[in-house]
Enzyme design. Structure first.
Site, PDB file in Angstrom:
ATOM      1  N   LYS A   1       0.821  -1.229   0.000  1.00  0.00           N
ATOM      2  CA  LYS A   1       0.000   0.000   0.000  1.00  0.00           C
ATOM      3  C   LYS A   1       0.847   1.268   0.000  1.00  0.00           C
ATOM      4  CE  LYS A   1       0.914   1.240   4.297  1.00  0.00           C
ATOM      5  NZ  LYS A   1       1.520   2.456   4.779  1.00  0.00           N
TER       6      LYS A   1
ATOM      7  N   ASP B   1      -5.103  -0.304   6.075  1.00  0.00           N
ATOM      8  CA  ASP B   1      -3.875   0.489   6.039  1.00  0.00           C
ATOM      9  C   ASP B   1      -3.804   1.324   4.756  1.00  0.00           C
ATOM     10  OD1 ASP B   1      -1.491   1.466   6.915  1.00  0.00           O
ATOM     11  OD2 ASP B   1      -0.353  -0.379   6.659  1.00  0.00           O
TER      12      ASP B   1
ATOM     13  N   ARG C   1       3.978   9.664   4.989  1.00  0.00           N
ATOM     14  CA  ARG C   1       5.168  10.141   4.276  1.00  0.00           C
ATOM     15  C   ARG C   1       5.157   9.696   2.822  1.00  0.00           C
ATOM     16  NH1 ARG C   1       8.211   7.711   9.012  1.00  0.00           N
ATOM     17  NH2 ARG C   1       6.803   6.067   8.373  1.00  0.00           N
ATOM     18  N   ASN C   2       4.610   8.503   2.574  1.00  0.00           N
ATOM     19  CA  ASN C   2       4.557   8.029   1.188  1.00  0.00           C
ATOM     20  C   ASN C   2       3.620   8.893   0.355  1.00  0.00           C
ATOM     21  OD1 ASN C   2       6.269   5.513   1.069  1.00  0.00           O
ATOM     22  ND2 ASN C   2       5.061   5.154   2.911  1.00  0.00           N
TER      23      ASN C   2
ATOM     24  N   GLU D   1       9.023   4.139   2.864  1.00  0.00           N
ATOM     25  CA  GLU D   1       9.416   2.819   2.335  1.00  0.00           C
ATOM     26  C   GLU D   1       8.904   2.560   0.923  1.00  0.00           C
ATOM     27  OE1 GLU D   1      11.538   0.986   3.742  1.00  0.00           O
ATOM     28  OE2 GLU D   1      11.235   0.776   5.908  1.00  0.00           O
TER      29      GLU D   1
HETATM   30  N1  LIG Z   1       5.773   5.928  11.347  1.00  0.00           N
HETATM   31  C1  LIG Z   1       4.694   5.229  11.116  1.00  0.00           C
HETATM   32  O1  LIG Z   1       3.578   5.753  11.156  1.00  0.00           O
HETATM   33  C2  LIG Z   1       4.781   3.775  10.810  1.00  0.00           C
HETATM   34  C3  LIG Z   1       5.946   3.215  10.320  1.00  0.00           C
HETATM   35  N2  LIG Z   1       5.973   1.882  10.001  1.00  0.00           N
HETATM   36  C4  LIG Z   1       7.184   1.267   9.458  1.00  0.00           C
HETATM   37  O2  LIG Z   1       8.184   1.235  10.468  1.00  0.00           O
HETATM   38  C5  LIG Z   1       9.485   1.320   9.872  1.00  0.00           C
HETATM   39  C6  LIG Z   1      10.255   2.446  10.541  1.00  0.00           C
HETATM   40  O3  LIG Z   1       9.540   3.635  10.265  1.00  0.00           O
HETATM   41  P1  LIG Z   1       9.681   4.945  11.153  1.00  0.00           P
HETATM   42  O4  LIG Z   1      10.013   4.624  12.565  1.00  0.00           O
HETATM   43  O5  LIG Z   1       8.480   5.741  10.907  1.00  0.00           O
HETATM   44  O6  LIG Z   1      10.946   5.628  10.445  1.00  0.00           O
HETATM   45  P2  LIG Z   1      11.955   6.700  11.043  1.00  0.00           P
HETATM   46  O7  LIG Z   1      12.609   7.302   9.852  1.00  0.00           O
HETATM   47  O8  LIG Z   1      11.275   7.577  12.020  1.00  0.00           O
HETATM   48  O9  LIG Z   1      13.002   5.805  11.842  1.00  0.00           O
HETATM   49  C7  LIG Z   1      13.748   4.804  11.205  1.00  0.00           C
HETATM   50  C8  LIG Z   1      14.407   3.961  12.252  1.00  0.00           C
HETATM   51  O10 LIG Z   1      15.144   2.916  11.591  1.00  0.00           O
HETATM   52  C9  LIG Z   1      16.494   2.952  12.075  1.00  0.00           C
HETATM   53  N3  LIG Z   1      17.393   2.500  11.037  1.00  0.00           N
HETATM   54  C10 LIG Z   1      17.497   2.957   9.778  1.00  0.00           C
HETATM   55  N4  LIG Z   1      18.446   2.278   9.130  1.00  0.00           N
HETATM   56  C11 LIG Z   1      18.965   1.394  10.014  1.00  0.00           C
HETATM   57  C12 LIG Z   1      19.995   0.433   9.963  1.00  0.00           C
HETATM   58  N5  LIG Z   1      20.700   0.248   8.826  1.00  0.00           N
HETATM   59  N6  LIG Z   1      20.252  -0.328  11.058  1.00  0.00           N
HETATM   60  C13 LIG Z   1      19.551  -0.123  12.194  1.00  0.00           C
HETATM   61  N7  LIG Z   1      18.563   0.796  12.316  1.00  0.00           N
HETATM   62  C14 LIG Z   1      18.287   1.542  11.237  1.00  0.00           C
HETATM   63  C15 LIG Z   1      16.727   4.401  12.436  1.00  0.00           C
HETATM   64  O11 LIG Z   1      17.834   4.488  13.298  1.00  0.00           O
HETATM   65  P3  LIG Z   1      18.642   5.871  13.471  1.00  0.00           P
HETATM   66  O12 LIG Z   1      17.737   6.741  14.296  1.00  0.00           O
HETATM   67  O13 LIG Z   1      19.903   5.448  14.152  1.00  0.00           O
HETATM   68  O14 LIG Z   1      18.858   6.419  12.078  1.00  0.00           O
HETATM   69  C16 LIG Z   1      15.401   4.730  13.115  1.00  0.00           C
HETATM   70  O15 LIG Z   1      15.365   4.205  14.421  1.00  0.00           O
HETATM   71  C17 LIG Z   1       9.242   1.531   8.373  1.00  0.00           C
HETATM   72  O16 LIG Z   1       9.370   0.287   7.728  1.00  0.00           O
HETATM   73  C18 LIG Z   1       7.801   2.030   8.291  1.00  0.00           C
HETATM   74  O17 LIG Z   1       7.185   1.706   7.078  1.00  0.00           O
HETATM   75  C19 LIG Z   1       4.891   1.082  10.192  1.00  0.00           C
HETATM   76  C20 LIG Z   1       3.731   1.589  10.706  1.00  0.00           C
HETATM   77  C21 LIG Z   1       3.589   2.968  11.061  1.00  0.00           C
HETATM   78  O1  LIG Z   2       2.406   2.635   7.542  1.00  0.00           O
HETATM   79  C1  LIG Z   2       1.970   3.670   7.971  1.00  0.00           C
HETATM   80  C2  LIG Z   2       0.617   3.787   8.540  1.00  0.00           C
HETATM   81  O2  LIG Z   2       0.032   2.552   8.773  1.00  0.00           O
HETATM   82  C3  LIG Z   2       2.785   4.897   7.883  1.00  0.00           C
HETATM   83  O3  LIG Z   2       2.695   5.398   6.607  1.00  0.00           O
HETATM   84  P1  LIG Z   2       3.882   6.283   6.024  1.00  0.00           P
HETATM   85  O4  LIG Z   2       5.127   5.438   6.132  1.00  0.00           O
HETATM   86  O5  LIG Z   2       3.480   6.577   4.622  1.00  0.00           O
HETATM   87  O6  LIG Z   2       3.967   7.506   6.875  1.00  0.00           O
END
Ligand SMILES: NC(=O)C1=CN([C@@H]2O[C@H](COP(=O)(O)OP(=O)(O)OC[C@H]3O[C@@H](n4cnc5c(N)ncnc54)[C@H](OP(=O)(O)O)[C@@H]3O)[C@@H](O)[C@H]2O)C=CC1
Ligand SMILES: O=C(CO)COP(=O)(O)O
Length: 329
Positions: free
Chosen positions: A180, A233, A244-245, A270
């Protein structure tokens, strides 16, 4: 009477008592999940690669290890975890949405291959972290083939404003959340071009069979894509500027370069990497993915946003046929 193995009996207790969680990744999502777990009176260790606590110390003795890092770090993280002696009573969880570019595998598959005897659960759903941090109500899916583990972590994360459902289809739950993100970029483009509500609705609706066709081909169950981790989702991400997407697509439609959009975002989107990997998967598996294909071409800079829209509108006329995706198990 059948007696559950000792590790299962221990995992079953997690639903009735405070547990110790290691949450790996202190970005937006890892922090929000850590907050939920801490509010539920569990002991939470929030680990980040740049923090002062070693990975070994973060995970030692943890009942649950949840990875919420960006896709690009998952393979390396799993390799590091593999070198640590993690007992089979530890439930491994992943909340990352993406494909590994090298292997094209999803995080749960990478975890399960590395830890064949562990319960590996996926947490995925319409969960924009900013809303969850603000305490707004939300629901999610906790999917694991080990139902005891799914139920245990369901209780660990459930609260009066975070409702958790179990599922036995981790791959489907994860694929819904992954695929998605590409659709959200497409819908962001649609909104950035001011194409109206009809266009947005048509795009989301036609994206559903595309996601189901790809997701079921890769092993997800069809019904999973109609649930919270699929359609749910997709709706959250495609209708919110918090996504963000979506914002990537919106920025591209305004004529910004991908580099500029990502720099302004300063956070993980992502769908960009997913569109590239999905292009390879679709070619390899001979899958039709017209919406994702246009997103891929747009991200690559081969076409403009308006050309992407035109390409979708000018496709060969056909019947609105859902038989293929509904009967594909
Ligand atoms: N935010 C949201 O609403 C949601 C996000 N997600 C998913 O969760 C995942 C993380 O997203 P999000 O937290 O929002 O992203 P952020 O950009 O806020 O954070 C990314 C995190 O990943 C870490 N990271 C990146 N690269 C590496 C690496 N090579 N090794 C170890 N750690 C790493 C970063 O560490 P550092 O701080 O050290 O760079 C940071 O903790 C994604 O796959 C996203 O799709 C799923 C549902 C909801
Ligand atoms: O996965 C998400 C909500 O379920 C977060 O979406 P974004 O990564 O596009 O912000």
């Amino acid at each position: 009477m059948l007696v559950a193995p000792a590790s299962q009996q221990i995992i079953a207790t997690y639903k009735n008592r405070p547990v110790t969680l290691a949450i790996l990744g202190s970005g937006a999502w890892g922090s929000a999940l850590a907050h939920i777990a801490a509010t539920n009176h569990h002991t939470v260790r929030l680990w980040s690669r740049s923090g002062s606590v070693s990975l070994r110390n973060a995970v030692v003795g943890a009942d649950v290890i949840l990875s919420a890092i960006s896709m690009k770090g998952v393979l390396d993280l799993v390799t590091q975890l593999k070198s640590l002696a993690i007992p089979e009573t530890t439930v491994l969880m992943t909340a990352t949405k993406g494909f590994d570019p090298e292997t094209t595998l999803t995080p749960s598959v990478i975890f399960q291959q590395a830890f064949p005897n562990h319960a590996v659960a996926v947490l995925s759903g319409p969960n924009l972290s900013k809303e969850i941090e603000a305490g707004l109500p939300a629901a999610t899916v906790i999917a694991c083939v080990n139902e005891t583990a799914a139920e245990a972590v369901q209780h660990v994360f459930a609260s009066d404003h975070f409702r958790t459902y179990t599922s036995t289809d981790p791959l489907g739950a994860e694929l819904g959340g992954t695929l998605k993100n590409v659709v959200a970029i497409a819908v962001g483009v649609c909104e950035g071009l001011n194409l109206g509500s009809n266009a947005r609705s048509a795009l989301i609706t036609r994206a559903l069979p595309e996601v189901m066709r790809i997701g079921t081909h890769l092993g997800g169950h069809p019904e999973t894509f109609l649930g919270l981790s699929g359609l749910g989702d997709m709706l959250a991400t495609c209708t919110s500027a918090l996504s963000r997407n979506y914002r990537v697509g919106y920025g591209l439609a305004q004529g910004k370069s991908l580099e500029q959009v990502l720099e302004e975002l300063g956070s993980t989107a992502e769908g960009v990497n997913t569109a590239y990997v999905l292009h390879d998967i679709a070619q390899r598996e001979q899958l039709s993915a017209p919406i994702s294909q246009q997103v891929y071409l747009l991200l690559k800079g081969d076409i403009s946003a308006t050309e992407a829209v035109a390409a979708l509108m000018e496709r060969k006329l056909k019947a609105e046929d859902y038989q293929e995706v509904l009967q594909c198990e």
